[in-house]
Design a protein around this motif. Structure first.
Motif, PDB file in Angstrom:
ATOM      1  N   LEU A  35     124.224  45.895  36.200  1.00 23.31           N
ATOM      2  CA  LEU A  35     123.904  45.738  34.789  1.00 23.31           C
ATOM      3  C   LEU A  35     123.167  44.416  34.561  1.00 23.31           C
ATOM      4  O   LEU A  35     123.441  43.427  35.234  1.00 23.31           O
ATOM      5  N   ARG A  36     122.265  44.444  33.611  1.00 24.30           N
ATOM      6  CA  ARG A  36     121.554  43.213  33.262  1.00 24.30           C
ATOM      7  C   ARG A  36     122.535  42.208  32.666  1.00 24.30           C
ATOM      8  O   ARG A  36     123.508  42.589  32.008  1.00 24.30           O
ATOM      9  N   PRO A  37     122.299  40.918  32.852  1.00 25.98           N
ATOM     10  CA  PRO A  37     123.209  39.894  32.307  1.00 25.98           C
ATOM     11  C   PRO A  37     123.360  39.990  30.784  1.00 25.98           C
ATOM     12  O   PRO A  37     124.436  39.732  30.250  1.00 25.98           O
ATOM     13  N   GLU A  38     122.284  40.376  30.081  1.00 25.30           N
ATOM     14  CA  GLU A  38     122.363  40.513  28.624  1.00 25.30           C
ATOM     15  C   GLU A  38     123.318  41.638  28.236  1.00 25.30           C
ATOM     16  O   GLU A  38     124.074  41.534  27.264  1.00 25.30           O
ATOM     17  N   ALA A  39     123.285  42.738  29.005  1.00 19.16           N
ATOM     18  CA  ALA A  39     124.163  43.870  28.727  1.00 19.16           C
ATOM     19  C   ALA A  39     125.620  43.500  29.003  1.00 19.16           C
ATOM     20  O   ALA A  39     126.520  43.858  28.239  1.00 19.16           O
ATOM     21  N   VAL A  40     125.854  42.754  30.083  1.00 20.67           N
ATOM     22  CA  VAL A  40     127.206  42.308  30.408  1.00 20.67           C
ATOM     23  C   VAL A  40     127.734  41.393  29.305  1.00 20.67           C
ATOM     24  O   VAL A  40     128.885  41.514  28.869  1.00 20.67           O
ATOM     25  N   ALA A  41     126.885  40.488  28.815  1.00 22.97           N
ATOM     26  CA  ALA A  41     127.297  39.583  27.739  1.00 22.97           C
ATOM     27  C   ALA A  41     127.635  40.357  26.468  1.00 22.97           C
ATOM     28  O   ALA A  41     128.621  40.058  25.784  1.00 22.97           O
ATOM     29  N   ARG A  42     126.850  41.366  26.152  1.00 18.76           N
ATOM     30  CA  ARG A  42     127.101  42.169  24.949  1.00 18.76           C
ATOM     31  C   ARG A  42     128.394  42.969  25.106  1.00 18.76           C
ATOM     32  O   ARG A  42     129.171  43.093  24.165  1.00 18.76           O
ATOM     33  N   LEU A  43     128.630  43.519  26.298  1.00 20.66           N
ATOM     34  CA  LEU A  43     129.875  44.256  26.538  1.00 20.66           C
ATOM     35  C   LEU A  43     131.084  43.331  26.426  1.00 20.66           C
ATOM     36  O   LEU A  43     132.115  43.715  25.862  1.00 20.66           O
ATOM     37  N   LYS A  44     130.979  42.118  26.943  1.00 17.15           N
ATOM     38  CA  LYS A  44     132.079  41.157  26.828  1.00 17.15           C
ATOM     39  C   LYS A  44     132.329  40.794  25.376  1.00 17.15           C
ATOM     40  O   LYS A  44     133.467  40.607  24.963  1.00 17.15           O
ATOM     41  N   MET A  66     136.079  47.864  21.991  1.00 17.71           N
ATOM     42  CA  MET A  66     136.071  49.019  22.886  1.00 17.71           C
ATOM     43  C   MET A  66     137.477  49.378  23.359  1.00 17.71           C
ATOM     44  O   MET A  66     137.835  50.552  23.434  1.00 17.71           O
ATOM     45  N   ILE A  67     138.287  48.373  23.659  1.00 18.86           N
ATOM     46  CA  ILE A  67     139.673  48.629  24.071  1.00 18.86           C
ATOM     47  C   ILE A  67     140.439  49.260  22.916  1.00 18.86           C
ATOM     48  O   ILE A  67     141.201  50.220  23.105  1.00 18.86           O
ATOM     49  N   GLY A  68     140.224  48.756  21.701  1.00 14.56           N
ATOM     50  CA  GLY A  68     140.876  49.334  20.530  1.00 14.56           C
ATOM     51  C   GLY A  68     140.481  50.778  20.311  1.00 14.56           C
ATOM     52  O   GLY A  68     141.317  51.624  19.943  1.00 14.56           O
ATOM     53  N   SER A  69     139.209  51.087  20.545  1.00 20.50           N
ATOM     54  CA  SER A  69     138.747  52.476  20.402  1.00 20.50           C
ATOM     55  C   SER A  69     139.438  53.386  21.416  1.00 20.50           C
ATOM     56  O   SER A  69     139.857  54.503  21.079  1.00 20.50           O
ATOM     57  N   ALA A  70     139.555  52.915  22.645  1.00 21.74           N
ATOM     58  CA  ALA A  70     140.226  53.707  23.679  1.00 21.74           C
ATOM     59  C   ALA A  70     141.700  53.915  23.337  1.00 21.74           C
ATOM     60  O   ALA A  70     142.225  55.030  23.472  1.00 21.74           O
ATOM     61  N   GLY A  77     156.938  62.558  19.723  1.00 21.23           N
ATOM     62  CA  GLY A  77     155.632  62.326  20.349  1.00 21.23           C
ATOM     63  C   GLY A  77     154.538  62.116  19.319  1.00 21.23           C
ATOM     64  O   GLY A  77     153.631  61.310  19.506  1.00 21.23           O
ATOM     65  N   VAL A  78     154.637  62.848  18.211  1.00 18.76           N
ATOM     66  CA  VAL A  78     153.665  62.695  17.122  1.00 18.76           C
ATOM     67  C   VAL A  78     153.772  61.293  16.542  1.00 18.76           C
ATOM     68  O   VAL A  78     152.759  60.616  16.312  1.00 18.76           O
ATOM     69  N   LEU A  79     154.999  60.836  16.309  1.00 19.89           N
ATOM     70  CA  LEU A  79     155.218  59.495  15.763  1.00 19.89           C
ATOM     71  C   LEU A  79     154.730  58.421  16.733  1.00 19.89           C
ATOM     72  O   LEU A  79     154.057  57.470  16.332  1.00 19.89           O
ATOM     73  N   ALA A  80     155.048  58.575  18.009  1.00 18.99           N
ATOM     74  CA  ALA A  80     154.608  57.601  19.013  1.00 18.99           C
ATOM     75  C   ALA A  80     153.077  57.563  19.092  1.00 18.99           C
ATOM     76  O   ALA A  80     152.475  56.486  19.160  1.00 18.99           O
ATOM     77  N   GLY A  81     152.450  58.732  19.060  1.00 14.71           N
ATOM     78  CA  GLY A  81     150.989  58.779  19.093  1.00 14.71           C
ATOM     79  C   GLY A  81     150.367  58.121  17.876  1.00 14.71           C
ATOM     80  O   GLY A  81     149.361  57.412  17.974  1.00 14.71           O
ATOM     81  N   ALA A  82     150.981  58.340  16.704  1.00 14.57           N
ATOM     82  CA  ALA A  82     150.462  57.721  15.477  1.00 14.57           C
ATOM     83  C   ALA A  82     150.581  56.200  15.536  1.00 14.57           C
ATOM     84  O   ALA A  82     149.665  55.484  15.123  1.00 14.57           O
ATOM     85  N   VAL A  83     151.691  55.709  16.074  1.00 19.71           N
ATOM     86  CA  VAL A  83     151.867  54.256  16.206  1.00 19.71           C
ATOM     87  C   VAL A  83     150.828  53.683  17.177  1.00 19.71           C
ATOM     88  O   VAL A  83     150.210  52.646  16.910  1.00 19.71           O
ATOM     89  N   ILE A  84     150.612  54.352  18.283  1.00 21.87           N
ATOM     90  CA  ILE A  84     149.608  53.904  19.257  1.00 21.87           C
ATOM     91  C   ILE A  84     148.222  53.920  18.627  1.00 21.87           C
ATOM     92  O   ILE A  84     147.425  52.985  18.806  1.00 21.87           O
ATOM     93  N   ALA A  85     147.916  54.951  17.853  1.00 21.23           N
ATOM     94  CA  ALA A  85     146.617  55.029  17.188  1.00 21.23           C
ATOM     95  C   ALA A  85     146.447  53.892  16.177  1.00 21.23           C
ATOM     96  O   ALA A  85     145.365  53.309  16.068  1.00 21.23           O
ATOM     97  N   LEU A  86     147.502  53.577  15.440  1.00 20.73           N
ATOM     98  CA  LEU A  86     147.429  52.461  14.484  1.00 20.73           C
ATOM     99  C   LEU A  86     147.218  51.127  15.191  1.00 20.73           C
ATOM    100  O   LEU A  86     146.485  50.262  14.697  1.00 20.73           O
ATOM    101  N   ILE A  87     147.841  50.946  16.329  1.00 21.37           N
ATOM    102  CA  ILE A  87     147.612  49.732  17.120  1.00 21.37           C
ATOM    103  C   ILE A  87     146.149  49.666  17.547  1.00 21.37           C
ATOM    104  O   ILE A  87     145.514  48.613  17.477  1.00 21.37           O
ATOM    105  N   GLY A  88     145.606  50.789  17.959  1.00 19.37           N
ATOM    106  CA  GLY A  88     144.192  50.838  18.335  1.00 19.37           C
ATOM    107  C   GLY A  88     143.273  50.494  17.178  1.00 19.37           C
ATOM    108  O   GLY A  88     142.295  49.764  17.338  1.00 19.37           O
ATOM    109  N   VAL A  89     143.583  51.016  15.991  1.00 21.52           N
ATOM    110  CA  VAL A  89     142.762  50.724  14.814  1.00 21.52           C
ATOM    111  C   VAL A  89     142.820  49.236  14.477  1.00 21.52           C
ATOM    112  O   VAL A  89     141.803  48.623  14.134  1.00 21.52           O
ATOM    113  N   SER A  90     144.001  48.620  14.592  1.00 23.08           N
ATOM    114  CA  SER A  90     144.086  47.180  14.323  1.00 23.08           C
ATOM    115  C   SER A  90     143.308  46.379  15.365  1.00 23.08           C
ATOM    116  O   SER A  90     142.689  45.367  15.042  1.00 23.08           O
TER     117      SER A  90
END
Length: 176
Positions: free
Chosen positions: A4-13, A19-23, A39-52
Motif C-alpha cells: 500500500l502507498r504510504p498515503e493510503a496507510v496514513a489514511r487507514l490509520k 473501521m473497528i467500530g463498523s466491524a 442472544g438478541v440482547l447481547a447482539g444489541a449491546v455489541i452493536a451499540l458499542i460499535g456505534v459508539s
C-alpha cells in the motif's frame, strides 16, 4: 515492504477506530438478528458499542491533522503539559478559562489555552500526543466537540474561540 502507498496507510490509520467500530456494529447486528432470547440482547449491546466506537472514531479522525511540529503533549491527573524545544508549560484543566484554535496564513496551527496565569499555553497542533486533547476537552462543561472539529478542519486562517468557562462568560460572535 508494504504493497500500500504510504498515503493510503496514513489514511487507514487515521480512520482505524471508525473501521473497528463498523466491524463491531456489524457483528453485533448479525448476532442480534440471528439469535433468540439473550442472544438478541447481547447482539444489541455489541452493536451499540460499535456505534459508539464509530462516533468517537470519527471525531478523532477529523481532529487529527497532517501537520508535524516539535514537542510532546501529556495529560496527567487533570493537567495538560506541553514540552517543546523552545517553550512549554502546564495548565490544570480546572483552571482553564478559554480554549482557542488558530490557523495562520502560512498554514501553521496551534491551540491556545488560557488560564489565570499571565501567559497562555501555546501547543502546536502537530505536536506528538496532541490527540489526547480531544478526550480531555470533552470533560469541560458545555464543550462543543462539533465546533472544535469544524475549526480543525477549516482551512481559513483565523483564530477561533472553541470554549470559554461559563463563570468567565463573555459574548461571542457565532462562527459561520
Amino acid at each position: 515492504m508494504s504493497w500500500l502507498r504510504p498515503e493510503a496507510v496514513a489514511r487507514l490509520k487515521q480512520w482505524r477506530e471508525t473501521m473497528i467500530g463498523s466491524a463491531v456494529a456489524c457483528v453485533g447486528g448479525w448476532i442480534a438478528f440471528t439469535s433468540f432470547g439473550l442472544g438478541v440482547l447481547a447482539g444489541a449491546v455489541i452493536a451499540l458499542i460499535g456505534v459508539s466506537l464509530i462516533f468517537t472514531g470519527t471525531c478523532h479522525a477529523l481532529f487529527r491533522t497532517d501537520a508535524e511540529a516539535p514537542g510532546i503533549v501529556e495529560v496527567t491527573e487533570g493537567r495538560i503539559t506541553y514540552l517543546g524545544p523552545l517553550a512549554g508549560g502546564t495548565v490544570a484543566l480546572a483552571d482553564l478559562r478559554e480554549v482557542s484554535f488558530t490557523r495562520t496564513h502560512d498554514g501553521n496551527t496551534f491551540w491556545r489555552l488560557t488560564s489565570h496565569e499571565p501567559q497562555p499555553l501555546i501547543i502546536p497542533a502537530g505536536a506528538s500526543g496532541v490527540d489526547v486533547l480531544l478526550d480531555t476537552f470533552t470533560a469541560l462543561p458545555q464543550f462543543d466537540t462539533g465546533l472544535m472539529v469544524r475549526a480543525v478542519q477549516s482551512r481559513t486562517p483565523t483564530a477561533r474561540t472553541i470554549w470559554h468557562h461559563p463563570a468567565h462568560a463573555r459574548t461571542l460572535k457565532p462562527l459561520t
